[in-house]
Each structure stands twice: as C-alpha cells, then as structure tokens.
Design a protein around this motif. Structure first.
Motif, mmCIF file in Angstrom:
data_model
loop_
_atom_site.group_PDB
_atom_site.id
_atom_site.type_symbol
_atom_site.label_atom_id
_atom_site.label_comp_id
_atom_site.label_asym_id
_atom_site.label_seq_id
_atom_site.Cartn_x
_atom_site.Cartn_y
_atom_site.Cartn_z
ATOM 1 N N SER A 65 0.827 -1.198 0.000
ATOM 2 C CA SER A 65 0.000 0.000 0.000
ATOM 3 C C SER A 65 0.872 1.263 0.000
ATOM 4 O O SER A 65 1.548 1.548 0.988
ATOM 5 C CB SER A 65 -0.914 0.024 1.230
ATOM 6 N N THR B 42 -0.147 4.232 0.257
ATOM 7 C CA THR B 42 -0.695 5.152 1.252
ATOM 8 C C THR B 42 -0.150 4.835 2.639
ATOM 9 O O THR B 42 0.326 5.729 3.340
ATOM 10 C CB THR B 42 -2.234 5.082 1.253
ATOM 11 N N SER B 43 -0.189 3.578 3.054
ATOM 12 C CA SER B 43 0.303 3.240 4.395
ATOM 13 C C SER B 43 1.813 3.409 4.483
ATOM 14 O O SER B 43 2.335 3.833 5.514
ATOM 15 C CB SER B 43 -0.114 1.826 4.801
#
Length: 77
Positions: free
Chosen positions: A31, A33-34
C-alpha cells in the motif's frame, strides 16, 4: 543483532512476537498510502530511509517502488 549470534538465540528471542507486533514496527504490504503515511510519521532527524523486500518478487518490489512509491517519498523531504 550482534547479541543474537546464532539461530537458536534468534528463535528464543522471537518466540513471543506476533504478527501484530511486526505490524506496529514495520509497514507491511503493497500500500503506497500506508507506506508514505509511516514515512511521514518518522522523526525528522532521520536522514536515511531503508525499504526492504522480504518476499520472493524482488523485481515486482522494484517496479512498485519506481512506479508508485518513489515520487511520494521524495515529496516528504
């Protein structure tokens, strides 16, 4: 890790660790985003960020970094 000089010592030291323990210390998974969120929360005194692929697809990891993650991380500096 110099105090864990062999696999027996490493096994004993890691026996009580869980997957949740790892997830609290590391960003795991693909991910962006993470990963960028975790990097943003890193103390600013750090100058070097190390990304490591622990899976079997090193080329896929590098493609993910180059195509998705690199630009996001550059904006953090």
């Amino acid at each position: 890790m110099s105090d864990l000089v062999n696999p027996v010592n490493f096994d004993a030291a890691s026996r009580a660790l869980t997957e949740d323990d790892s997830r609290q210390q590391f960003t795991i998974g693909p991910s962006p985003t993470s990963t960028s969120r975790r990097c943003r929360s890193t103390p600013t005194r750090l100058r070097t960020l190390v990304l490591q692929n622990a899976g079997p697809d090193a080329d896929g990891f590098l493609d993910f970094y180059r195509g998705t993650l690199a630009d996001r991380l550059r904006t953090l500096g």
